[in-house]
Design an enzyme around this catalytic site. Structure first.
Site, short mmCIF file in Angstrom:
data_model
loop_
_atom_site.label_atom_id
_atom_site.label_comp_id
_atom_site.label_asym_id
_atom_site.label_seq_id
_atom_site.Cartn_x
_atom_site.Cartn_y
_atom_site.Cartn_z
N HIS A 69 0.81 -1.09 0.06
CA HIS A 69 -0.09 -0.08 0.14
C HIS A 69 0.92 1.42 0.05
CE1 HIS A 69 -2.76 3.15 1.78
NE2 HIS A 69 -3.85 2.31 1.51
N ASP A 101 3.33 -4.37 7.96
CA ASP A 101 2.19 -3.79 7.82
C ASP A 101 0.91 -4.54 8.14
OD1 ASP A 101 0.00 -2.36 7.15
OD2 ASP A 101 0.80 -1.43 5.25
N LYS A 124 -9.75 -0.57 10.95
CA LYS A 124 -9.94 -1.71 9.97
C LYS A 124 -10.24 -2.95 10.79
CE LYS A 124 -6.88 -0.04 6.72
NZ LYS A 124 -7.67 0.30 5.43
N CYS A 177 -4.76 2.30 -3.57
CA CYS A 177 -3.51 2.83 -3.04
C CYS A 177 -2.33 1.82 -3.33
CB CYS A 177 -3.83 3.22 -1.62
SG CYS A 177 -5.01 4.65 -1.12
N1 7TS Z 1 -1.47 -0.59 4.56
C1 7TS Z 1 -2.40 -1.41 4.11
C2 7TS Z 1 -2.07 -2.62 3.66
C3 7TS Z 1 -3.75 -0.88 4.18
O1 7TS Z 1 -4.59 -1.89 3.35
C4 7TS Z 1 -3.98 0.46 4.23
C5 7TS Z 1 -5.48 1.09 4.04
C6 7TS Z 1 -3.11 1.17 4.90
C7 7TS Z 1 -1.58 0.58 5.13
C8 7TS Z 1 -3.25 2.50 5.44
O2 7TS Z 1 -4.23 2.55 6.40
P1 7TS Z 1 -4.69 3.77 7.18
O3 7TS Z 1 -5.81 3.47 8.20
O4 7TS Z 1 -3.56 4.67 7.75
O5 7TS Z 1 -5.27 4.67 6.25
N2 7TS Z 1 -6.06 0.41 2.92
C9 7TS Z 1 -7.12 1.00 2.36
C10 7TS Z 1 -7.79 -0.01 1.24
O6 7TS Z 1 -7.33 -1.02 0.87
N3 7TS Z 1 -8.97 0.70 1.03
O7 7TS Z 1 -8.81 2.00 1.75
C11 7TS Z 1 -7.77 1.78 2.61
#
Ligand code: 7TS
Length: 405
Positions: free
Chosen positions: A122, A199, A225, A363
């Site tokens: 990501h 991650d 999440k 992303c």
């Molecule tokens: N790493 C992974 C593997 C992710 O799926 C996401 C968010 C992030 C980091 C970032 O997380 P945040 O909470 O800091 O934003 N993934 C997604 C997605 O798959 N669709 O929307 C957000």
């Protein structure tokens, strides 16, 4: 306790909603999960009865809020089996956790060093390392993936050398659903003296995480999440690392002593928690993780994996569907393309039928380039999803295909 899907669904008020006149089928859990009532109640109870700033007051309410906040930290420690609660740093989420680490590691990275990421990261676990490498004159090395969405482990092993300062890798891919064999990878890295950041954004709610058993040095995740609110997350960092690294932000709470000339910094984890933290978020994260524990992470994984297989079989029957990511170990996410259609159009039409999926690059633009595709349609699952919802999704998809072709 048995896995009672009806009871679970009744815990999530939003699942009773309709969207465009149709019952909501929420398959965008990779972006964020819905929240059970007890998490929502935990936030309001905090603000109704317990609100106060932490670590600052002599008064009872402040002491109470501090105790609750620290108890949440300790619960999270237990949840991921960290050795000490000072290894649990509260952040806004995965993105901030990784930025914190990338900033703290900056002085440690010098010209000629190498940082390794994979082709399936990501942007949150890619851009901070890319930018750090640019700034420090280091080299960003990309671990390639196989056609089915698995990492090329042999290649990964060969890529590590004495200049490799970090391997930053996702536990579970948000696009492909691949569960990377991180324990094996960490073992390879340890043999070469390379520290590892996992991650955990897409693993925390779907699979058992034991940071000591895995052997990772760092693990980042977002609460939202995993059934908790937005704006709270964690960086787990081994004490021996974090105690040596410099602060990320400066301000209140992270200091020990300040004079006009100089400042000394607080001990862990406070060194990394400048300013007033998201106390309600931390308490609600504890509530959410307790909810996962009570339901049983293994039961959740089993349920979600069965759902994923069921959905894969169902949509494979639809003419022109191509599943993106066919690794044997998958969880959570089902990405696909349909010949002759654009992901965006598919997503729009599904929404008209009450079905929430995500479309686009998720992303992960480098991964899209690597796979040479513009994006995907992604259905991603949580503990409250059902086979009946998958049936509705597959029926709707069949209609969408007929409309678009
Ligand atoms: N790493 C992974 C593997 C992710 O799926 C996401 C968010 C992030 C980091 C970032 O997380 P945040 O909470 O800091 O934003 N993934 C997604 C997605 O798959 N669709 O929307 C957000």
């Amino acid at each position: 306790m048995s896995f009672d899907i009806h009871k679970i669904r009744s815990d999530f008020p939003i699942l009773g909603r309709t969207i465009n006149g149709k019952p909501l089928v929420y398959f965008d859990n990779g972006a964020t999960t819905q929240k059970p009532r007890r998490v929502i109640d935990r936030i309001s109870n905090y603000y109704l009865n317990q609100n106060s700033n932490v670590h600052r007051g002599v008064h009872t309410l402040s002491q109470e809020a501090t105790d609750l906040y620290e108890a949440s930290r300790d619960y999270i420690r237990k949840f991921i089996n960290a050795e000490e609660s000072k290894e649990i740093i509260f952040t806004r989420g995965t993105t901030e956790s990784i930025n914190l680490l990338a900033t703290a590691l900056k002085p440690w990275i010098v010209k000629g060093d190498e940082i390794m990421v994979t082709a399936m990261e990501h942007h949150s676990n890619f851009v901070p390392w890319q930018q750090l490498c640019i700034e420090r004159g280091a080299k960003l090395k990309i671990v390639p993936i196989e056609k089915n969405g698995e990492l090329d482990l042999e290649f990964l092993n060969k890529m590590m050398n004495p200049y490799t300062k970090l391997l930053a890798i996702t536990h579970v891919s948000n696009v492909l659903g691949t569960v990377n064999p991180v324990k094996e990878i960490i073992k390879m890295a340890k043999n070469k003296g390379v520290p590892v950041l996992l991650d955990g954004a897409q693993s925390i709610a779907h699979t058992k995480v034991d940071v000591q058993d895995l052997g990772c040095d760092f693990y980042a995740f977002s609460g939202h999440k995993a059934y908790a609110p937005m704006g709270i997350g964690v960086l787990y960092g081994k004490f021996n690392w974090m105690r040596r690294l410099p602060p990320y932000q400066f301000g209140g709470e992270m200091i020990d002593e300040v004079t006009f000339e100089k400042t000394t910094f607080n001990e862990l984890p406070y060194k990394y928690e400048a300013g007033t933290p998201n106390v309600a978020g931390a308490l609600a994260l504890e509530t959410a993780l307790r909810y996962i524990s009570e339901t049983g992470i293994d039961a959740i994984r089993q349920h979600e994996d069965a759902l994923l297989r069921y959905a894969e079989n169902k949509i494979s029957e639809i003419d022109g569907v191509r599943i993106i990511g066919t690794a044997p170990e998958k969880t959570g996410a089902l990405s696909f393309l349909i010949d002759g259609t654009h992901p965006y159009d598919v997503g729009m039409l599904l929404d008209k039928m009450g079905i929430a999926v995500r479309t686009g690059h998720h992303c992960a633009q480098p991964l899209m380039d690597f796979l040479n595709i513009p994006g995907t349609v992604r259905a991603s699952f949580a503990m409250y999803n059902t086979n009946e919802e998958v049936d509705m999704f597959a029926d709707a998809l069949t209609k969408v295909v007929a409309m678009l072709r």
